[in-house]
Motif scaffolding. Sequence first.
Motif, PDB file in Angstrom:
ATOM      1  N   ARG A  40      48.582  49.324  39.375  1.00 43.28           N
ATOM      2  CA  ARG A  40      47.594  48.773  40.039  1.00 43.28           C
ATOM      3  C   ARG A  40      47.061  47.468  39.283  1.00 43.28           C
ATOM      4  O   ARG A  40      46.901  46.442  40.143  1.00 43.28           O
ATOM      5  CB  ARG A  40      46.338  49.632  40.060  1.00 43.28           C
ATOM      6  CG  ARG A  40      46.479  50.924  41.071  1.00 43.28           C
ATOM      7  CD  ARG A  40      45.273  51.589  41.067  1.00 43.28           C
ATOM      8  NE  ARG A  40      45.300  52.617  41.970  1.00 43.28           N
ATOM      9  CZ  ARG A  40      44.483  53.606  42.332  1.00 43.28           C
ATOM     10  NH1 ARG A  40      43.130  53.182  42.019  1.00 43.28           N
ATOM     11  NH2 ARG A  40      44.650  54.604  43.161  1.00 43.28           N
ATOM     12  N   VAL A  41      46.909  47.223  37.716  1.00 45.66           N
ATOM     13  CA  VAL A  41      46.794  46.012  37.581  1.00 45.66           C
ATOM     14  C   VAL A  41      47.900  45.150  37.802  1.00 45.66           C
ATOM     15  O   VAL A  41      47.541  43.968  37.867  1.00 45.66           O
ATOM     16  CB  VAL A  41      46.342  46.309  35.857  1.00 45.66           C
ATOM     17  CG1 VAL A  41      46.508  44.816  35.347  1.00 45.66           C
ATOM     18  CG2 VAL A  41      45.020  47.115  35.527  1.00 45.66           C
ATOM     19  N   ALA A  42      49.031  45.652  37.488  1.00 43.93           N
ATOM     20  CA  ALA A  42      50.317  44.554  37.729  1.00 43.93           C
ATOM     21  C   ALA A  42      50.129  44.055  39.385  1.00 43.93           C
ATOM     22  O   ALA A  42      50.388  43.017  39.594  1.00 43.93           O
ATOM     23  CB  ALA A  42      51.535  45.421  37.492  1.00 43.93           C
ATOM     24  N   GLN A  43      49.876  45.018  40.193  1.00 41.48           N
ATOM     25  CA  GLN A  43      49.956  44.450  41.507  1.00 41.48           C
ATOM     26  C   GLN A  43      48.646  43.340  41.813  1.00 41.48           C
ATOM     27  O   GLN A  43      48.833  42.438  42.718  1.00 41.48           O
ATOM     28  CB  GLN A  43      49.878  45.479  42.424  1.00 41.48           C
ATOM     29  CG  GLN A  43      50.846  46.600  42.691  1.00 41.48           C
ATOM     30  CD  GLN A  43      51.931  45.824  43.294  1.00 41.48           C
ATOM     31  OE1 GLN A  43      52.252  44.620  43.654  1.00 41.48           O
ATOM     32  NE2 GLN A  43      52.927  46.826  43.735  1.00 41.48           N
ATOM     33  N   GLN A  44      47.691  43.718  41.189  1.00 38.65           N
ATOM     34  CA  GLN A  44      46.517  42.726  41.468  1.00 38.65           C
ATOM     35  C   GLN A  44      46.668  41.390  41.054  1.00 38.65           C
ATOM     36  O   GLN A  44      46.655  40.241  41.469  1.00 38.65           O
ATOM     37  CB  GLN A  44      45.088  43.202  40.777  1.00 38.65           C
ATOM     38  CG  GLN A  44      44.704  44.503  41.578  1.00 38.65           C
ATOM     39  CD  GLN A  44      44.220  44.108  43.064  1.00 38.65           C
ATOM     40  OE1 GLN A  44      43.272  43.497  43.097  1.00 38.65           O
ATOM     41  NE2 GLN A  44      44.595  44.788  43.962  1.00 38.65           N
ATOM     42  N   VAL A  45      47.441  41.625  39.589  1.00 39.27           N
ATOM     43  CA  VAL A  45      47.734  40.172  38.895  1.00 39.27           C
ATOM     44  C   VAL A  45      48.747  39.698  39.809  1.00 39.27           C
ATOM     45  O   VAL A  45      48.703  38.424  39.834  1.00 39.27           O
ATOM     46  CB  VAL A  45      48.177  40.466  37.499  1.00 39.27           C
ATOM     47  CG1 VAL A  45      48.769  39.409  36.765  1.00 39.27           C
ATOM     48  CG2 VAL A  45      46.906  41.076  36.482  1.00 39.27           C
ATOM     49  N   ARG A  46      49.893  40.164  40.225  1.00 36.86           N
ATOM     50  CA  ARG A  46      50.901  39.471  40.972  1.00 36.86           C
ATOM     51  C   ARG A  46      50.252  39.023  42.192  1.00 36.86           C
ATOM     52  O   ARG A  46      50.484  37.810  42.434  1.00 36.86           O
ATOM     53  CB  ARG A  46      51.767  40.645  41.404  1.00 36.86           C
ATOM     54  CG  ARG A  46      53.019  39.923  42.369  1.00 36.86           C
ATOM     55  CD  ARG A  46      53.850  41.036  43.059  1.00 36.86           C
ATOM     56  NE  ARG A  46      52.914  41.931  43.760  1.00 36.86           N
ATOM     57  CZ  ARG A  46      52.155  41.544  44.965  1.00 36.86           C
ATOM     58  NH1 ARG A  46      52.394  40.316  45.701  1.00 36.86           N
ATOM     59  NH2 ARG A  46      51.716  42.590  45.740  1.00 36.86           N
ATOM     60  N   GLN A  47      49.332  39.775  43.188  1.00 36.29           N
ATOM     61  CA  GLN A  47      48.830  38.955  44.068  1.00 36.29           C
ATOM     62  C   GLN A  47      47.919  37.825  43.747  1.00 36.29           C
ATOM     63  O   GLN A  47      48.174  36.631  44.646  1.00 36.29           O
ATOM     64  CB  GLN A  47      47.833  40.008  44.662  1.00 36.29           C
ATOM     65  CG  GLN A  47      48.548  41.148  45.574  1.00 36.29           C
ATOM     66  CD  GLN A  47      47.658  42.080  46.134  1.00 36.29           C
ATOM     67  OE1 GLN A  47      46.297  42.196  45.722  1.00 36.29           O
ATOM     68  NE2 GLN A  47      47.967  43.270  46.624  1.00 36.29           N
ATOM     69  N   ARG A 102      38.133  37.549  38.452  1.00 34.30           N
ATOM     70  CA  ARG A 102      39.390  38.403  38.438  1.00 34.30           C
ATOM     71  C   ARG A 102      39.710  39.664  37.727  1.00 34.30           C
ATOM     72  O   ARG A 102      39.810  40.698  37.907  1.00 34.30           O
ATOM     73  CB  ARG A 102      40.797  37.509  38.553  1.00 34.30           C
ATOM     74  CG  ARG A 102      40.751  36.506  39.630  1.00 34.30           C
ATOM     75  CD  ARG A 102      42.104  35.728  39.480  1.00 34.30           C
ATOM     76  NE  ARG A 102      42.024  34.749  40.602  1.00 34.30           N
ATOM     77  CZ  ARG A 102      42.021  33.430  40.457  1.00 34.30           C
ATOM     78  NH1 ARG A 102      42.012  32.767  39.128  1.00 34.30           N
ATOM     79  NH2 ARG A 102      42.122  32.703  41.648  1.00 34.30           N
ATOM     80  N   ARG A 103      39.333  39.374  36.284  1.00 29.26           N
ATOM     81  CA  ARG A 103      39.716  40.632  35.322  1.00 29.26           C
ATOM     82  C   ARG A 103      38.551  41.604  35.513  1.00 29.26           C
ATOM     83  O   ARG A 103      39.340  42.876  35.487  1.00 29.26           O
ATOM     84  CB  ARG A 103      39.070  39.932  33.771  1.00 29.26           C
ATOM     85  CG  ARG A 103      40.345  38.786  33.353  1.00 29.26           C
ATOM     86  CD  ARG A 103      39.989  38.252  32.062  1.00 29.26           C
ATOM     87  NE  ARG A 103      39.936  39.152  31.069  1.00 29.26           N
ATOM     88  CZ  ARG A 103      41.093  39.363  30.339  1.00 29.26           C
ATOM     89  NH1 ARG A 103      42.084  38.755  30.554  1.00 29.26           N
ATOM     90  NH2 ARG A 103      40.837  40.210  29.235  1.00 29.26           N
ATOM     91  N   VAL A 104      37.453  41.503  35.937  1.00 26.68           N
ATOM     92  CA  VAL A 104      36.637  42.668  36.273  1.00 26.68           C
ATOM     93  C   VAL A 104      37.129  43.317  37.424  1.00 26.68           C
ATOM     94  O   VAL A 104      37.066  44.439  37.529  1.00 26.68           O
ATOM     95  CB  VAL A 104      35.153  42.006  36.631  1.00 26.68           C
ATOM     96  CG1 VAL A 104      34.300  42.936  37.336  1.00 26.68           C
ATOM     97  CG2 VAL A 104      34.571  41.723  35.122  1.00 26.68           C
ATOM     98  N   ARG A 105      37.555  42.502  38.584  1.00 23.00           N
ATOM     99  CA  ARG A 105      38.209  43.202  39.666  1.00 23.00           C
ATOM    100  C   ARG A 105      39.346  43.911  39.546  1.00 23.00           C
ATOM    101  O   ARG A 105      39.340  45.075  40.022  1.00 23.00           O
ATOM    102  CB  ARG A 105      38.345  42.085  40.880  1.00 23.00           C
ATOM    103  CG  ARG A 105      38.952  42.670  42.167  1.00 23.00           C
ATOM    104  CD  ARG A 105      39.010  41.774  43.274  1.00 23.00           C
ATOM    105  NE  ARG A 105      39.742  40.208  43.014  1.00 23.00           N
ATOM    106  CZ  ARG A 105      40.654  39.962  42.613  1.00 23.00           C
ATOM    107  NH1 ARG A 105      41.951  41.096  42.918  1.00 23.00           N
ATOM    108  NH2 ARG A 105      41.126  38.893  42.579  1.00 23.00           N
ATOM    109  N   TRP A 106      40.230  43.254  38.748  1.00 24.57           N
ATOM    110  CA  TRP A 106      41.413  44.080  38.222  1.00 24.57           C
ATOM    111  C   TRP A 106      41.204  45.682  37.856  1.00 24.57           C
ATOM    112  O   TRP A 106      41.666  46.353  38.144  1.00 24.57           O
ATOM    113  CB  TRP A 106      42.416  43.261  37.194  1.00 24.57           C
ATOM    114  CG  TRP A 106      42.705  41.913  37.766  1.00 24.57           C
ATOM    115  CD1 TRP A 106      42.951  41.512  39.375  1.00 24.57           C
ATOM    116  CD2 TRP A 106      43.283  40.935  37.329  1.00 24.57           C
ATOM    117  NE1 TRP A 106      43.435  40.263  39.470  1.00 24.57           N
ATOM    118  CE2 TRP A 106      43.611  39.975  38.206  1.00 24.57           C
ATOM    119  CE3 TRP A 106      43.248  40.710  35.855  1.00 24.57           C
ATOM    120  CZ2 TRP A 106      44.290  38.798  37.748  1.00 24.57           C
ATOM    121  CZ3 TRP A 106      43.903  39.407  35.672  1.00 24.57           C
ATOM    122  CH2 TRP A 106      44.117  38.280  36.299  1.00 24.57           C
ATOM    123  N   ILE A 107      40.280  45.449  36.679  1.00 23.12           N
ATOM    124  CA  ILE A 107      39.737  46.785  36.012  1.00 23.12           C
ATOM    125  C   ILE A 107      39.248  47.766  36.961  1.00 23.12           C
ATOM    126  O   ILE A 107      39.575  48.841  37.167  1.00 23.12           O
ATOM    127  CB  ILE A 107      39.075  46.239  34.564  1.00 23.12           C
ATOM    128  CG1 ILE A 107      39.948  45.567  33.532  1.00 23.12           C
ATOM    129  CG2 ILE A 107      38.609  47.671  34.218  1.00 23.12           C
ATOM    130  CD1 ILE A 107      41.245  46.594  33.466  1.00 23.12           C
TER     131      ILE A 107
END
Length: 117
Positions: A40-47, A102-107
Motif C-alpha cells: 500500500r505504501v509503495a502504491q501511494q508513493v508511486r502514484q 503525503r507521508r501522513v496520508r501514506w501511513i
Amino acid sequence: MSRRRWHILREGDRVTVARRLPVRWDLAAETTLPDACRVRVAQQVRQDMWRALQDLRGFAPVVQVTRVDGGLHIVAGGEVAGAVARQKLEADISQVLNCPKRRVRWIRHAQPKKVLA
C-alpha cells in the motif's frame, strides 16, 4: 492506466512496484517511514511520484519498500529514456518523499483496517 500494467515483486522483506521489468534505477531518492503495509505504501508513493513527474517523457517509475528495524526504507525513482537533469529530478522525487502531508496520508492509508465487533 490499469493496475495490471504494474509489476509487484515480493522478495522477503522487500516489495518493488515497477512499470517495467527488469527494474532499472537511472535516478532515485530515499526516505524512511514507520512500519505499515509495504504494498500500500509503495502504491501511494508511486502514484504521487507519477503525478509529480508526469510530464517527463520516457519515465518508468519504480518504488521499493523494505521492512527494516520496525520501519520502512523507501527508494523511489526509476528509469528515464534519454538525457535528463538527474540532480533536479532526484530533488523533485525527494520533495515528494518528504512532504509531511503525503507521508501522513501514506501511513494512514497503509494501516491495517480495524474490525469492529
